[in-house]
Structures are given as C-alpha cells and as structure tokens.
Design a protein around this motif. Structure first.
Motif, PDB file in Angstrom:
ATOM      1  N   GLU A  40       0.835  -1.206   0.000  1.00  0.00           N
ATOM      2  CA  GLU A  40       0.000   0.000   0.000  1.00  0.00           C
ATOM      3  C   GLU A  40       0.868   1.254   0.000  1.00  0.00           C
ATOM      4  OE1 GLU A  40      -3.256   0.434  -0.520  1.00  0.00           O
ATOM      5  OE2 GLU A  40      -3.302  -1.730  -0.864  1.00  0.00           O
ATOM      6  N   GLU A  41       2.002   1.207   0.698  1.00  0.00           N
ATOM      7  CA  GLU A  41       2.908   2.357   0.724  1.00  0.00           C
ATOM      8  C   GLU A  41       3.479   2.638  -0.669  1.00  0.00           C
ATOM      9  OE1 GLU A  41       5.046   5.595   1.535  1.00  0.00           O
ATOM     10  OE2 GLU A  41       3.548   4.692   2.843  1.00  0.00           O
ATOM     11  N   VAL A  42       3.879   1.584  -1.386  1.00  0.00           N
ATOM     12  CA  VAL A  42       4.375   1.763  -2.752  1.00  0.00           C
ATOM     13  C   VAL A  42       3.260   2.334  -3.623  1.00  0.00           C
ATOM     14  CG1 VAL A  42       5.232   0.576  -4.816  1.00  0.00           C
ATOM     15  CG2 VAL A  42       6.143  -0.033  -2.575  1.00  0.00           C
ATOM     16  N   LYS A  43       2.064   1.759  -3.545  1.00  0.00           N
ATOM     17  CA  LYS A  43       0.935   2.231  -4.365  1.00  0.00           C
ATOM     18  C   LYS A  43       0.579   3.681  -4.059  1.00  0.00           C
ATOM     19  CE  LYS A  43      -2.595  -0.446  -4.036  1.00  0.00           C
ATOM     20  NZ  LYS A  43      -3.665  -1.446  -3.946  1.00  0.00           N
ATOM     21  N   GLY A  46       2.222   6.416  -6.001  1.00  0.00           N
ATOM     22  CA  GLY A  46       1.838   6.629  -7.390  1.00  0.00           C
ATOM     23  C   GLY A  46       2.363   5.581  -8.356  1.00  0.00           C
ATOM     24  N   GLN A  47       1.898   5.722  -9.591  1.00  0.00           N
ATOM     25  CA  GLN A  47       2.231   4.733 -10.618  1.00  0.00           C
ATOM     26  C   GLN A  47       3.722   4.654 -10.898  1.00  0.00           C
ATOM     27  OE1 GLN A  47      -0.137   5.056 -14.138  1.00  0.00           O
ATOM     28  NE2 GLN A  47      -1.877   4.091 -13.133  1.00  0.00           N
ATOM     29  N   GLN A  48       4.406   5.795 -10.915  1.00  0.00           N
ATOM     30  CA  GLN A  48       5.844   5.756 -11.190  1.00  0.00           C
ATOM     31  C   GLN A  48       6.589   4.998 -10.094  1.00  0.00           C
ATOM     32  OE1 GLN A  48       7.262   6.725 -14.155  1.00  0.00           O
ATOM     33  NE2 GLN A  48       8.929   5.508 -13.305  1.00  0.00           N
ATOM     34  N   ALA A  49       6.129   5.097  -8.866  1.00  0.00           N
ATOM     35  CA  ALA A  49       6.756   4.343  -7.773  1.00  0.00           C
ATOM     36  C   ALA A  49       6.586   2.837  -7.983  1.00  0.00           C
ATOM     37  CB  ALA A  49       6.164   4.767  -6.426  1.00  0.00           C
ATOM     38  N   ILE A  50       5.418   2.441  -8.484  1.00  0.00           N
ATOM     39  CA  ILE A  50       5.193   1.022  -8.777  1.00  0.00           C
ATOM     40  C   ILE A  50       6.106   0.571  -9.911  1.00  0.00           C
ATOM     41  CG2 ILE A  50       3.516  -0.700  -9.545  1.00  0.00           C
ATOM     42  CD1 ILE A  50       1.332   1.068  -8.200  1.00  0.00           C
ATOM     43  N   VAL A  51       6.190   1.359 -10.969  1.00  0.00           N
ATOM     44  CA  VAL A  51       7.085   1.039 -12.086  1.00  0.00           C
ATOM     45  C   VAL A  51       8.523   0.915 -11.590  1.00  0.00           C
ATOM     46  CG1 VAL A  51       8.098   1.974 -14.222  1.00  0.00           C
ATOM     47  CG2 VAL A  51       5.621   2.037 -13.873  1.00  0.00           C
ATOM     48  N   ASN A  52       8.954   1.862 -10.769  1.00  0.00           N
ATOM     49  CA  ASN A  52      10.324   1.831 -10.233  1.00  0.00           C
ATOM     50  C   ASN A  52      10.564   0.574  -9.408  1.00  0.00           C
ATOM     51  OD1 ASN A  52      10.712   4.317 -11.448  1.00  0.00           O
ATOM     52  ND2 ASN A  52      10.526   5.477  -9.538  1.00  0.00           N
ATOM     53  N   TRP A  53       9.591   0.204  -8.574  1.00  0.00           N
ATOM     54  CA  TRP A  53       9.739  -1.001  -7.751  1.00  0.00           C
ATOM     55  C   TRP A  53       9.855  -2.234  -8.646  1.00  0.00           C
ATOM     56  CZ3 TRP A  53       7.294  -5.627  -7.041  1.00  0.00           C
ATOM     57  CH2 TRP A  53       7.715  -6.371  -5.954  1.00  0.00           C
TER      58      TRP A  53
END
Length: 162
Positions: A40-43, A46-53
């Motif tokens: 949930e913290e990654v989500k 935002g979307q770029q954070a998910i892509v980066n992960w």
C-alpha cells in the motif's frame, strides 16, 4: 536450495496467500514479497513508484514466473511485467495457482495473461492442479505436484529471440 533467481508476477490482493505457498517451496529465489502495508505504501506513492519497484526487482532476475490465478490476466501491472520481460528478452513461464488453497478454498482457473499482451507468443503455461475421483480440486495433491515440477517448468521458460 534455490537454483534460479526469478521475478514472480501475480495479482497481489487475490493471490498473495497462494504465492506465499509457492515461495515456501524454496526451489527458486524470488523478490521479497511485500506485506500488505508495504505494498500500500508503494501504491500510495503513485504509478511511477510502482514502475520503479517492478523495474528494480526485475533487474537482475534470470526469469519471470507469472503465477496465474483467477483474475491475473486482468491486472495491468501483471501485463506490464510480461511486456517488460518480453521486451528485455527475459525468459517467461506461467504456472497456474488457482488449485492451491487460500484460507481453505481454491479458485476457478483464470485466462492466460500471455494472450492479453500483443506480440507475446509461445510462452509455456503449466497447471499443477489435481482433482480427486469426483473431479473436485485436491489442493494438497496440487501443491505436491507443484513442488515436484516447479523447477523443471521454470527451466522451460521462453524468451523473445529477436
């Protein structure tokens, strides 16, 4: 002992308990599973954070294993992970997990997510699901079949050749 490092792609909310069973086999080394709070913290970032992960976790993995549950093919992040692996020529393989128990119940099989990604073809999908004499899914026999075959199935992963 894990012999290959893989990235596990799956529908988090629906299948995380089934995925934990897969990880507990210890035939392969995968990325750390985020607990619900960490995901949930990654989500939330935002979307770029998910892509980066995803990009960071997939970077040094030798293959991508798509763990296919009932709703996996409809998940945009799973489709992104398949596209990324294909583009980067990482071997891909699908393993159906709907027959594994999650809180005492099994699921129905879902669509093949590889069919949802344009240009991706020839990816093997294995189904460890076993049924009893009545045709009812036997989750224990399914798990045993997965334990006995998972490493060999992942060895058959296919990458884009051109």
């Amino acid at each position: 002992m894990a012999t290959r490092t893989v990235f596990y792609s799956f529908h988090y909310e629906r299948d995380v308990n089934r995925v934990q069973l897969v990880r507990n086999i210890n035939a392969l080394e995968g990325q750390p599973l985020l607990n619900a709070q960490a995901w949930e913290e990654v989500k939330r970032r935002g979307q770029q954070a998910i892509v980066n992960w995803i990009d960071k976790e997939m970077l040094y993995k030798r293959a991508v294993v798509v763990l296919i549950g009932q709703e996996t093919a409809g998940r945009s992040w799973v489709l992104y992970e398949i596209e990324k692996a294909w583009r980067e020529k990482k071997p891909l393989v699908g393993i159906r997990i709907h027959g594994l128990s999650s809180f005492g119940s099994v699921d129905r099989p879902g669509a093949n997510p590889f069919d949802k990604v344009s240009g991706v073809h020839g990816i093997p999908v294995f189904d460890p699901t076993r049924t009893d004499w009545r045709g009812v899914v036997d989750s224990k026999a399914t798990y045993t079949n997965l334990v006995n075959n998972m490493e060999g199935w992942v060895a058959q992963a296919k990458a884009r050749m051109w």
